[in-house]
Design an enzyme around this catalytic site. Structure first.
Site, short mmCIF file in Angstrom:
data_model
loop_
_atom_site.label_atom_id
_atom_site.label_comp_id
_atom_site.label_asym_id
_atom_site.label_seq_id
_atom_site.Cartn_x
_atom_site.Cartn_y
_atom_site.Cartn_z
N GLY A 31 49.57 47.75 25.29
CA GLY A 31 48.60 48.73 25.78
C GLY A 31 47.25 48.41 25.19
O GLY A 31 47.15 47.73 24.17
N ARG A 32 46.22 48.89 25.87
CA ARG A 32 44.85 48.64 25.36
C ARG A 32 43.99 49.86 25.71
O ARG A 32 44.04 50.34 26.84
CB ARG A 32 44.26 47.37 25.99
CG ARG A 32 42.82 47.07 25.61
CD ARG A 32 42.36 45.74 26.18
NE ARG A 32 42.94 44.64 25.41
CZ ARG A 32 42.38 44.17 24.28
NH1 ARG A 32 41.31 44.75 23.79
NH2 ARG A 32 42.93 43.16 23.62
N LYS A 34 39.97 51.93 24.62
CA LYS A 34 38.59 51.54 24.30
C LYS A 34 38.48 50.99 22.88
O LYS A 34 37.73 50.06 22.61
CB LYS A 34 37.66 52.76 24.44
CG LYS A 34 37.14 52.98 25.87
CD LYS A 34 36.09 54.07 25.93
CE LYS A 34 36.71 55.45 25.85
NZ LYS A 34 35.74 56.54 26.19
N VAL A 38 47.54 47.59 21.37
CA VAL A 38 48.91 47.73 20.88
C VAL A 38 49.67 46.45 21.20
O VAL A 38 49.67 46.01 22.36
CB VAL A 38 49.62 48.94 21.52
CG1 VAL A 38 51.05 49.07 21.00
CG2 VAL A 38 48.84 50.24 21.23
N ASP A 149 46.70 64.96 25.47
CA ASP A 149 46.64 63.82 26.40
C ASP A 149 48.03 63.48 26.93
O ASP A 149 48.42 62.32 27.03
CB ASP A 149 46.00 62.60 25.71
CG ASP A 149 45.48 61.58 26.73
OD1 ASP A 149 45.21 60.42 26.34
OD2 ASP A 149 45.35 61.94 27.93
C1 LIG Z 1 57.45 48.45 25.94
C2 LIG Z 1 56.14 49.22 26.09
C3 LIG Z 1 55.43 49.11 27.26
N1 LIG Z 1 54.26 49.78 27.42
C4 LIG Z 1 53.81 50.54 26.40
N2 LIG Z 1 52.64 51.21 26.61
C5 LIG Z 1 51.92 51.96 25.74
C6 LIG Z 1 51.55 53.25 26.12
C7 LIG Z 1 50.75 54.01 25.31
C8 LIG Z 1 50.28 53.51 24.10
C9 LIG Z 1 49.32 54.34 23.31
C10 LIG Z 1 49.70 54.61 21.92
N3 LIG Z 1 49.86 54.92 20.84
C11 LIG Z 1 50.68 52.27 23.69
C12 LIG Z 1 51.51 51.48 24.50
N4 LIG Z 1 54.46 50.68 25.22
C13 LIG Z 1 55.63 50.04 25.05
N5 LIG Z 1 56.34 50.19 23.90
C14 LIG Z 1 55.92 50.85 22.79
C15 LIG Z 1 54.64 51.35 22.41
C16 LIG Z 1 54.85 51.93 21.17
C17 LIG Z 1 53.88 52.60 20.26
C18 LIG Z 1 53.08 53.72 20.75
C19 LIG Z 1 52.45 52.38 20.37
N6 LIG Z 1 56.13 51.79 20.85
N7 LIG Z 1 56.77 51.13 21.82
#
Ligand SMILES: Cc1cnc(Nc2ccc(CC#N)cc2)nc1Nc1cc(C2CC2)[nH]n1
Length: 320
Positions: A31-32, A34, A38, A149
């Site tokens: 995830g990304r 601003k 992640v 959110d």
């Molecule tokens: C497979 C996967 C796919 N997509 C996302 N998207 C996403 C959505 C919101 C946020 C926003 C935040 N925070 C970060 C990533 N997270 C995943 N696994 C995570 C993501 C995480 C922790 C939350 C980061 N654990 N497992």
């Protein structure tokens, strides 16, 4: 750039970088935002997979470290809820704070909300997942914290097939209710934001309950109820609670489900049902519709914890 040292034929890590000494980043960006990115990573000692959230401390020339400490404090406070993502470790560098969190392999429920019919959620799936979301939200509200959110992109699944359990993520906008001054900017994501936020009126736990209503609508139909052609149109639809429960979108969906959504998408926050009342709504509490009821309240492994004041002493940062 920190000096690096050769530690093995396959990888060199900067000597002063405890994060990269303990974790290997995997290619996948999850995830990304601003000010955050992640990445999936693996802990070298245990081989366990985690998600590392890299948060920039300086944003638009301002020091935002306290915002990040707030997010950490809320994750810490919610550590006893099985439906809030677990915070494993925290690292700090000159420019970033790194939150190492539980990895939810199933990804965002958003993907399944917009999937074709055969991969979309059944009503029975939605009953189970909404119940879990409500148990996570109830835990936050019991600790006087609002998420602000809640949307399909911030509800993850431990597994998508077979369908696993939910994890609520992203507490970047979360606040303790008693510390919220009036809202000066529009918080949250347009399609899911409650009318009081648009009107700069006081926000409360009821603000999250509006978002739960929108979440249930989207999970059941794949349709975002207030989305307009423009942000302004979306805001007008929300402010006027301009929503339809069309035959086509709700084909095969129970009247109880619609009644549940209507109990939340109410303009006056005081008239919306609370998380604990939602869990007693017939749509979620009739055993015929779904698996046997789980305990509606979260068994705390320790006494009820108040959301801690956001002080920096609270957070043990592996800093360098
Ligand atoms: C497979 C996967 C796919 N997509 C996302 N998207 C996403 C959505 C919101 C946020 C926003 C935040 N925070 C970060 C990533 N997270 C995943 N696994 C995570 C993501 C995480 C922790 C939350 C980061 N654990 N497992």
């Amino acid at each position: 750039m920190a000096k690096s040292c050769l530690v093995s034929r396959t990888q060199t890590v900067p000597r002063e970088d405890p994060f990269l000494s303990s974790y290997r980043l995997l290619g996948k960006e999850l995830g990304r935002g601003k000010f955050a990115v992640v990445r999936k990573c693996v802990e070298l000692g245990s081989g366990k997979e985690y998600a590392a959230k890299f948060l920039r401390k300086r944003r638009k020339g301002e020091d935002c470290r306290s915002n990040i400490i707030n997010e950490i404090a809320i994750l810490e406070m919610a550590r006893f809820s099985p439906y809030v993502v677990d915070l494993h470790e925290v690292y700090e560098t000159n420019n970033e704070i790194i939150l190492v969190m539980e990895y939810a392999a199933g990804g965002e429920i958003f993907e399944q909300c917009v999937a074709d019919q055969d991969e979309a959620f059944t009503e029975k799936d939605v009953v189970r997942l909404i119940r879990q979301i409500l148990q996570g939200v109830l835990h936050l509200h019991t600790c006087n914290v609002v998420h602000l959110d809640l949307k399909p992109q911030n509800i993850l699944l431990t597994s998508s097939n077979p369908l696993g359990d939910i994890r609520i993520v992203d507490f970047g906008l979360s606040r303790r209710v008693d510390t919220i001054k009036e809202v000066r900017e529009i918080l949250g994501t347009p399609e899911y934001v409650a009318p009081e936020v648009l009107n700069y009126e006081p926000i409360s736990t009821a603000t999250d309950m509006w978002s739960v209503g929108v979440l249930a609508y989207v999970m059941l139909t794949g349709v975002s109820p207030f989305q307009g052609e423009t942000k302004q149109e979306t805001f007008l639809n929300i402010s006027q609670v301009n929503i339809q429960y069309g035959q086509e979108d709700f084909e095969g969906i129970s009247d109880l489900a619609i009644d549940f959504i209507k109990s939340l998408l109410i303009k006056n926050p005081r008239k919306r049902i609370r998380a604990d009342q939602c869990l007693k709504h017939p749509w979620l509490s009739s055993p015929i519709e779904s698996e046997p009821l789980e305990e509606a309240t979260i068994e705390k492994k320790e006494s009820e914890v108040e959301a801690p004041e956001v002080t920096e002493e609270l957070v043990l940062l592996a800093s360098y």
